[in-house]
Design an enzyme around this catalytic site. Structure first.
Site, mmCIF file in Angstrom:
data_model
loop_
_atom_site.group_PDB
_atom_site.id
_atom_site.type_symbol
_atom_site.label_atom_id
_atom_site.label_comp_id
_atom_site.label_asym_id
_atom_site.label_seq_id
_atom_site.Cartn_x
_atom_site.Cartn_y
_atom_site.Cartn_z
ATOM 1 N N LYS A 78 0.855 -1.197 0.000
ATOM 2 C CA LYS A 78 0.000 0.000 0.000
ATOM 3 C C LYS A 78 0.886 1.242 0.000
ATOM 4 C CE LYS A 78 -3.897 1.933 2.675
ATOM 5 N NZ LYS A 78 -4.761 1.728 3.859
ATOM 6 N N SER A 153 -9.614 1.781 2.950
ATOM 7 C CA SER A 153 -8.748 2.497 2.050
ATOM 8 C C SER A 153 -7.712 1.636 1.341
ATOM 9 C CB SER A 153 -8.030 3.606 2.816
ATOM 10 O OG SER A 153 -7.205 3.052 3.824
ATOM 11 N N SER A 177 -9.851 -0.595 7.086
ATOM 12 C CA SER A 177 -9.244 -0.443 5.755
ATOM 13 C C SER A 177 -8.570 -1.667 5.166
ATOM 14 C CB SER A 177 -8.252 0.711 5.752
ATOM 15 O OG SER A 177 -8.954 1.913 5.569
#
Ligand code: GLN
Length: 485
Positions: A78, A153, A177
Site C-alpha cells: 500500500k 482504504s 481499511s
C-alpha cells in the site's frame, strides 16, 4: 492454472522444487498487471525493473540454499508505507513526489525474507475513506463489477490480490481499511492486535488505531505473512514486546472446543438481508466443524463506536497532518506573500476534500472549550467499548460478525454523503477502538458480489482467528472463485 494465480504456499513449493524460477513467476505477475490494471487501476507505481532485479537475486538465494519461505514471491505494498527510493504518495498531491530515504519496518522485514516488490497500491488519500474514491489520482474499480467500489482504504491492495496481479499484498487498517476491502473483493484480510506489527515507516493517520496487516488469497498465506511481519520493533514505541508464534501451527481443520459468539448489535439496522443470511449460514458451517455458537452475546456500546471513531481518528489526524507545511518535504507552494500565505496555499492545494474535512473536524474537537465535550468524551466511550470486548471475550474465544453491512456499492453512490460512507465501517471500527485483532474471510456472494465474514479475537488472539478462518475456508470454497475479468 496460470502461475500468477498461485498462493504463496503453492508458489513457494514450485520455487523450492525448481519447477519455476522467481523471474518466471515475477514475469507472470507483471504480465497479469499489464493485462488487467488498465481496467481496475490498483497500482499507483509499478516497479517492474526493480522487481525483476529482486527476482534474480531471489533465484540466487534459492540456488545457494539461503532462501526463506517468502523468497522470490511477488508482493504489492500500500502506498502509505515508506519504500526506500520508491515514491510513497499516500495517493495525495501532498506526497506525489515524495521518495522516502528509508524502508518501513514491515517492508524491511519482507525484503530480508526475499520479497519481490511489484508495486505500490492505490488507496484513499492518507487512508481516509472506504471506497478508494478519495485517491487524488484515480479510483480503483471492483473486479467483480467494474461499476462498483473495491472498498477502502486499502482498495488497491485488495484488488491486486483478487485479480492475481500480485501473490499477496500489505495494507493498513485504522477503522476497517484492510477488512472491508478484503470483504468487498473476496480475499482474506487481517488487522492484527494493535502493536503486534510495527508502524515504523507507515505514514500516520490516527496513530492509536493504525495497524498494518496482510491481504492474501487464503488463510494459510495470511499466517505465512504474519510470521514475517509480526514482532517487536524498538523504533515503534507502541510495538508489543511479546514473542511471535509460528502462526501456521494454528491451521487445523476442525473447531472442537472453540466457543464462538455472535453479537446481536452487529446485525445493524439497514443491513442487507443477503449479508445477514450469509453470516447465519456460515455459523452453521462453524458448528458443523465442532464450534459452539452463542447468539446471546451483547456489545451494547457498539452503537457509539462510529461517533467515537469520528472524533478520535480526525483528532489524531489533525495533529499528524500538521507536519505537511510545505517546508520539510512534500508539495510546497512558493509563490506566496508570507509564511502564512504559503502554508495556506500548500495545504489548500495539497490536500483533497475528505482530508480537509477530517482536519477541520479534528481541530474543532481538540480546540479549547470543545476538548472535554468531544475528545475526552470519545476517549471515555473508547474505554467502555474496550471493556465490553474484554468481558464478551471471557465467555467466548472469538466473535463472528459480517465485515460490512452491504455488498460493494456503486461508484459515486456515497460520495456526496460522508455519513453514509462512514456507516460502511460500522462493523469494523469498534475493533480498532478496542485494539483487538479482526480478520475478514470470503463468506458468500449476493448477485455475484462478495460478502465477507469478520472474526474478532482477544488481544494477541490471532492464532484463534486463523484457526477459525482456516477451518471455515477448508469447509467452503468461496475463496476459490475468481472475478470475471
Ligand atoms: N473508512 C475509515 C475512515 O475513513 C477507516 C479508514 C482506515 O481504516 N484507514 O476513516
Amino acid at each position: 492454472m496460470d502461475l500468477c494465480q498461485s498462493t504463496i504456499h503453492q508458489a513457494a513449493e514450485l520455487l523450492r522444487r525448481r519447477e519455476v524460477s522467481s523471474v518466471e513467476l515475477t514475469r507472470a505477475v507483471l504480465d497479469r498487471i499489464e493485462k488487467v490494471d488498465s481496467r481496475v487501476r490498483a497500482f499507483v507505481t509499478i516497479t517492474e525493473d526493480m522487481a525483476l532485479e529482486q527476482a534474480k537475486e531471489a533465484d540466487r538465494r534459492i540456488s545457494d540454499g539461503t532462501a526463506a519461505l517468502l523468497t522470490g514471491i511477488p508482493a504489492a505494498i500500500k502506498d502509505n508505507m515508506c519504500t526506500r527510493g520508491i515514491r510513497t504518495t499516500c495517493s495525495s498531491r501532498m506526497l506525489e513526489n515524495f521518495v522516502p530515504p528509508y524502508d518501513a519496518t514491515v517492508v524491511e522485514r519482507l525484503h530480508a525474507a526475499g520479497m519481490v516488490m511489484v508495486g505500490k497500491t492505490n488507496m484513499d488519500e492518507f487512508a481516509m475513506g472506504s471506497s478508494n474514491e478519495h485517491s487524488a489520482f484515480f479510483p480503483t474499480y471492483n473486479p467483480w463489477d467494474l461499476s462498483r467500489v473495491p472498498g477502502g482504504s486499502s482498495g488497491g491492495s485488495a484488488v491486486s490480490v483478487a485479480t492475481d496481479a500480485t501473490i499477496y499484498a500489505i495494507g493498513s487498517d485504522t477503522g476497517g481499511s484492510i477488512r472491508q476491502p478484503a470483504g468487498f473483493c473476496s480475499v482474506v484480510g487481517l488487522k492484527p492486535t494493535y502493536g503486534r506489527v510495527s508502524r515504523y515507516g507507515l505514514v500516520a493517520f490516527a496513530s492509536s488505531l493504525d495497524q498494518i496487516g496482510p491481504l492474501t488469497k487464503d488463510v494459510t498465506d495470511c499466517a505465512l505473512v504474519m510470521n514475517v511481519i509480526a514482532g517487536h520493533d524498538s523504533r515503534d514505541s507502541t510495538s508489543l514486546p511479546y514473542p511471535v508464534p509460528d502462526y501456521t501451527e494454528s491451521l487445523v481443520p476442525d473447531l472442537k472446543g472453540v466457543r464462538l459468539g455472535v453479537p446481536k448489535e452487529y446485525f445493524v439496522e439497514g443491513m442487507q438481508p443477503e449479508v445477514a443470511q450469509a453470516i447465519r449460514s456460515a455459523t452453521v458451517v462453524l458448528e458443523e466443524l465442532g464450534a459452539t455458537v452463542d447468539w446471546d452475546v451483547s456489545l451494547p456500546h457498539t452503537r457509539y463506536g462510529l461517533a467515537a471513531y469520528y472524533i478520535i481518528a480526525p483528532s489524531e489526524a489533525s495533529a499528524n497532518l500538521a507536519r505537511y507545511d510545505g517546508v520539510k518535504y512534500g508539495f510546497s507552494v512558493k509563490e506566496a506573500e508570507n509564511m502564512w500565505d504559503a502554508m495556506e496555499k500548500t495545504k489548500g492545494n495539497g490536500f483533497g476534500p475528505e482530508v480537509k474535512r477530517r482536519i477541520m473536524l479534528g481541530t474543532y474537537a481538540l480546540s479549547a472549550g470543545y476538548y472535554d465535550a468531544y475528545y475526552l468524551k470519545a476517549l471515555r466511550v473508547r474505554t467502555l467499548i474496550r471493556r465490553e470486548f474484554e468481558e464478551a471475550l471471557k465467555t467466548v474465544d472469538a466473535l463472528v460478525t459480517p465485515t460490512s453491512p452491504t455488498v460493494p456499492f456503486k461508484i459515486g453512490e456515497k460520495l456526496d454523503d460522508p455519513i453514509q460512507m462512514y456507516l460502511s465501517d460500522v462493523c469494523t471500527l469498534p475493533i480498532n477502538i478496542a485494539g483487538v485483532p479482526g480478520i475478514s474471510v470470503p463468506a458468500g456472494f449476493a448477485d455475484g458480489l462478495p460478502i465477507g465474514m469478520q472474526i474478532i479475537g482477544r488481544p494477541l488472539g490471532e492464532e484463534v482467528l486463523l484457526r477459525v478462518a482456516y477451518a471455515y475456508e477448508q469447509a467452503t470454497d468461496w475463496h476459490k472463485r475468481k472475478p470475471p475479468l
